[in-house]
Design a protein around this motif. Structure first.
Motif, PDB file in Angstrom:
ATOM      1  N   LEU A   1       0.732  -1.093  -0.129  1.00 53.99           N
ATOM      2  CA  LEU A   1       0.051  -0.110  -0.046  1.00 53.99           C
ATOM      3  C   LEU A   1       0.777   1.223  -0.201  1.00 53.99           C
ATOM      4  CD1 LEU A   1      -2.398  -1.151   2.818  1.00 53.99           C
ATOM      5  CD2 LEU A   1      -2.829  -1.332   0.278  1.00 53.99           C
ATOM      6  N   LEU A   2       0.576   2.173  -0.760  1.00 53.83           N
ATOM      7  CA  LEU A   2       1.545   3.261  -0.858  1.00 53.83           C
ATOM      8  C   LEU A   2       0.257   4.787  -0.826  1.00 53.83           C
ATOM      9  CD1 LEU A   2       3.649   2.470  -3.935  1.00 53.83           C
ATOM     10  CD2 LEU A   2       4.462   2.596  -1.632  1.00 53.83           C
ATOM     11  N   GLY A   3       0.984   5.891  -0.312  1.00 55.91           N
ATOM     12  CA  GLY A   3       0.283   7.144  -0.487  1.00 55.91           C
ATOM     13  C   GLY A   3       1.177   7.854  -1.538  1.00 55.91           C
ATOM     14  N   MET A   4       0.715   9.062  -1.829  1.00 56.57           N
ATOM     15  CA  MET A   4       1.668   9.935  -2.575  1.00 56.57           C
ATOM     16  C   MET A   4       1.407  11.289  -2.232  1.00 56.57           C
ATOM     17  SD  MET A   4       0.983  10.570  -6.691  1.00 56.57           S
ATOM     18  CE  MET A   4      -0.571  11.692  -6.541  1.00 56.57           C
ATOM     19  N   GLY A   5       2.461  11.923  -2.030  1.00 64.40           N
ATOM     20  CA  GLY A   5       2.518  13.451  -1.517  1.00 64.40           C
ATOM     21  C   GLY A   5       2.328  14.251  -2.713  1.00 64.40           C
ATOM     22  N   SER A   6       1.806  15.522  -2.485  1.00 67.89           N
ATOM     23  CA  SER A   6       1.487  16.577  -3.375  1.00 67.89           C
ATOM     24  C   SER A   6       2.621  16.869  -4.474  1.00 67.89           C
ATOM     25  CB  SER A   6       0.786  17.633  -2.788  1.00 67.89           C
ATOM     26  OG  SER A   6       1.739  18.331  -1.913  1.00 67.89           O
ATOM     27  N   ASP A   7       3.834  16.397  -3.979  1.00 68.21           N
ATOM     28  CA  ASP A   7       4.991  16.701  -5.056  1.00 68.21           C
ATOM     29  C   ASP A   7       5.251  15.594  -5.800  1.00 68.21           C
ATOM     30  OD1 ASP A   7       7.580  16.071  -2.424  1.00 68.21           O
ATOM     31  OD2 ASP A   7       5.781  14.924  -2.950  1.00 68.21           O
ATOM     32  N   GLY A   8       4.522  14.461  -5.768  1.00 73.20           N
ATOM     33  CA  GLY A   8       4.756  13.246  -6.446  1.00 73.20           C
ATOM     34  C   GLY A   8       5.430  12.002  -5.879  1.00 73.20           C
TER      35      GLY A   8
ATOM     36  N   ILE B   1      -0.804  -0.867  -4.465  1.00 75.93           N
ATOM     37  CA  ILE B   1      -2.143  -0.108  -4.413  1.00 75.93           C
ATOM     38  C   ILE B   1      -2.013   1.186  -3.784  1.00 75.93           C
ATOM     39  CG2 ILE B   1      -4.447   0.133  -3.407  1.00 75.93           C
ATOM     40  CD1 ILE B   1      -4.762  -2.874  -3.081  1.00 75.93           C
ATOM     41  N   PHE B   2      -2.354   2.205  -4.654  1.00 73.26           N
ATOM     42  CA  PHE B   2      -2.216   3.698  -4.035  1.00 73.26           C
ATOM     43  C   PHE B   2      -3.407   4.174  -3.599  1.00 73.26           C
ATOM     44  CE2 PHE B   2       1.934   5.653  -5.408  1.00 73.26           C
ATOM     45  CZ  PHE B   2       2.438   4.832  -6.181  1.00 73.26           C
ATOM     46  N   LEU B   3      -3.390   4.859  -2.577  1.00 73.23           N
ATOM     47  CA  LEU B   3      -4.653   5.355  -1.842  1.00 73.23           C
ATOM     48  C   LEU B   3      -4.285   6.841  -1.872  1.00 73.23           C
ATOM     49  CD1 LEU B   3      -4.680   3.315   1.269  1.00 73.23           C
ATOM     50  CD2 LEU B   3      -5.601   2.842  -0.748  1.00 73.23           C
ATOM     51  N   VAL B   4      -5.184   7.642  -2.680  1.00 67.45           N
ATOM     52  CA  VAL B   4      -4.892   9.025  -2.949  1.00 67.45           C
ATOM     53  C   VAL B   4      -6.291   9.952  -2.790  1.00 67.45           C
ATOM     54  CG1 VAL B   4      -3.916  10.903  -4.463  1.00 67.45           C
ATOM     55  CG2 VAL B   4      -3.177   8.395  -4.661  1.00 67.45           C
ATOM     56  N   SER B   5      -6.187  10.743  -1.973  1.00 67.95           N
ATOM     57  CA  SER B   5      -7.490  11.444  -1.343  1.00 67.95           C
ATOM     58  C   SER B   5      -7.097  13.143  -1.451  1.00 67.95           C
ATOM     59  CB  SER B   5      -7.653  11.161  -0.084  1.00 67.95           C
ATOM     60  OG  SER B   5      -8.828  12.004   0.470  1.00 67.95           O
ATOM     61  N   GLY B   6      -7.757  13.620  -1.816  1.00 65.72           N
ATOM     62  CA  GLY B   6      -7.859  15.375  -1.465  1.00 65.72           C
ATOM     63  C   GLY B   6      -7.460  16.015  -2.802  1.00 65.72           C
ATOM     64  N   ALA B   7      -8.000  17.135  -2.681  1.00 64.66           N
ATOM     65  CA  ALA B   7      -8.015  18.453  -3.874  1.00 64.66           C
ATOM     66  C   ALA B   7      -6.412  18.598  -4.037  1.00 64.66           C
ATOM     67  CB  ALA B   7      -8.859  19.357  -3.585  1.00 64.66           C
ATOM     68  N   ASP B   8      -5.531  18.645  -2.871  1.00 65.85           N
ATOM     69  CA  ASP B   8      -4.374  19.045  -2.959  1.00 65.85           C
ATOM     70  C   ASP B   8      -3.490  18.071  -3.761  1.00 65.85           C
ATOM     71  OD1 ASP B   8      -2.664  17.731  -0.272  1.00 65.85           O
ATOM     72  OD2 ASP B   8      -4.549  17.336  -0.819  1.00 65.85           O
ATOM     73  N   LYS B   9      -3.971  16.911  -3.992  1.00 64.77           N
ATOM     74  CA  LYS B   9      -3.189  15.858  -4.844  1.00 64.77           C
ATOM     75  C   LYS B   9      -3.748  15.974  -6.476  1.00 64.77           C
ATOM     76  CE  LYS B   9      -1.519  14.194  -1.010  1.00 64.77           C
ATOM     77  NZ  LYS B   9      -1.736  12.845  -0.397  1.00 64.77           N
ATOM     78  N   ALA B  10      -4.632  16.381  -6.785  1.00 66.03           N
ATOM     79  CA  ALA B  10      -5.333  16.579  -7.883  1.00 66.03           C
ATOM     80  C   ALA B  10      -4.439  16.887  -9.133  1.00 66.03           C
ATOM     81  CB  ALA B  10      -6.512  17.478  -8.278  1.00 66.03           C
ATOM     82  N   GLU B  11      -3.445  17.872  -9.126  1.00 67.21           N
ATOM     83  CA  GLU B  11      -2.579  18.429 -10.013  1.00 67.21           C
ATOM     84  C   GLU B  11      -1.496  17.254 -10.345  1.00 67.21           C
ATOM     85  OE1 GLU B  11      -2.891  20.747 -12.365  1.00 67.21           O
ATOM     86  OE2 GLU B  11      -0.780  19.904 -13.107  1.00 67.21           O
ATOM     87  N   VAL B  12      -1.000  16.727  -9.181  1.00 71.80           N
ATOM     88  CA  VAL B  12       0.183  15.873  -9.289  1.00 71.80           C
ATOM     89  C   VAL B  12      -0.339  14.609  -9.766  1.00 71.80           C
ATOM     90  CG1 VAL B  12       0.107  14.947  -6.712  1.00 71.80           C
ATOM     91  CG2 VAL B  12       2.422  15.025  -8.282  1.00 71.80           C
TER      92      VAL B  12
END
Ligand code: 6PG
Length: 260
Positions: free
Chosen positions: A147-154, A200-211
């Motif tokens: 399981l992975l997350g992703m920061g807003s910097d990618g 599996i990436f779990l990505v939530s929130g508008a701050d992640k939309a662009e990246v």
């Protein structure tokens, strides 16, 4: 990056995303235990997975996941004590691991108190080497689900943009430096991530939309967007995203995207 190798599943919000991720986790756990009598799981850090962990601790999943055959590892850890509020282990332990009937030796936390970042990383790599099927095998251990997350910097795990560790080959766990505190981290490398059966990436929130749009639909540029390094050689790559994070994706349906 072409996301043709990825399956993107979009959900209304973090709750719906976490509920679907809990169902997927249970399916993977049961299939792994049925096939191999164990399921080796790599957990992410950050805040996004907390809701998933909390759901997995509820009776619905507590009573139906084969917890006693699961083993838990971390994709990255901050170089802080295990009881530190910034510890990825502490968050997972409080939200989930302390609440489910695991085998006592099933939690393989990064022993951040055992030495320098280099010593801690090599110690964790030794622990991973014990997962190999044959002792002289030098291929990465194969985890059943990462399981992975992703920061807003990618970034993902603690693989940060333009980091010298991005190109490390033949190493499974390395020290890393985060732009935000806690700066000193330990991270699994892309080599381990890409050996997994399921990522599996779990990505939530508008701050992640662009990246997220850049990672999934933009040109390949893994130095700038390390999340693009995740390309399992034999496994499946799933993205569980909420609508806020998916709001800038354009090619609905082309990359296997399903609005759920
Ligand atoms: C960490 C994580 C990191 C995290 C992303 C997303 O140790 O911080 O492993 O890769 O998954 O930064 O974090 P959020 O889920 O808090 O947005």
């Amino acid at each position: 990056m072409s996301a043709t190798g990825s399956i993107v599943r979009e959900f209304a919000d973090l709750d719906a995303l976490s509920s679907a991720a809990a169902d997927e986790f249970r399916l993977i756990a049961i299939a792994s235990v049925t096939a191999r009598d164990c399921c080796r799981v790599v957990l992410p850090g950050g805040n996004t997975p907390r809701r998933l962990f909390e759901m997995l601790a509820t009776p619905t999943y507590r009573n139906t996941v084969p917890w006693d055959r699961l083993e838990f590892y971390w994709g990255d850890e901050r170089m802080v004590p295990p009881d530190d509020p910034d510890s990825n282990f502490r968050m997972a332990n409080e939200a989930l691991l302390a609440k489910v009937p695991l085998h006592p030796a099933a939690v393989h936390r990064v022993q951040t108190e055992s030495g320098s970042p280099e010593e801690v990383a090599s110690g964790y790599a030794v622990e991973l080497s014990q997962l190999r099927t044959t002792p002289n095998e030098n291929r990465s251990p194969v985890f059943d689900v990462i399981l992975l997350g992703m920061g807003s910097d990618g970034h993902t795990a603690s693989l940060f943009p333009h980091s010298p560790v991005l190109g490390h080959v033949g190493q499974w766990v390395v020290p890393s430096r985060a732009p935000k505190p806690p700066h000193e981290r330990i991270t699994m490398t892309a080599e381990v991530i890409n050996a997994a059966r399921e990522v599996i990436f779990l990505v939530s929130g508008a701050d992640k939309a662009e990246v997220l749009a850049q990672v999934l639909e933009g040109p390949a540029d893994a130095q700038r967007l390390p999340a693009q390094l995740s390309a399992p050689s034999h496994g499946r790559l799933l993205w569980f995203v909420d609508s806020a994070a998916a709001s800038k994706l354009t090619r609905a349906g082309q990359q296997g995207r399903f609005r759920v």
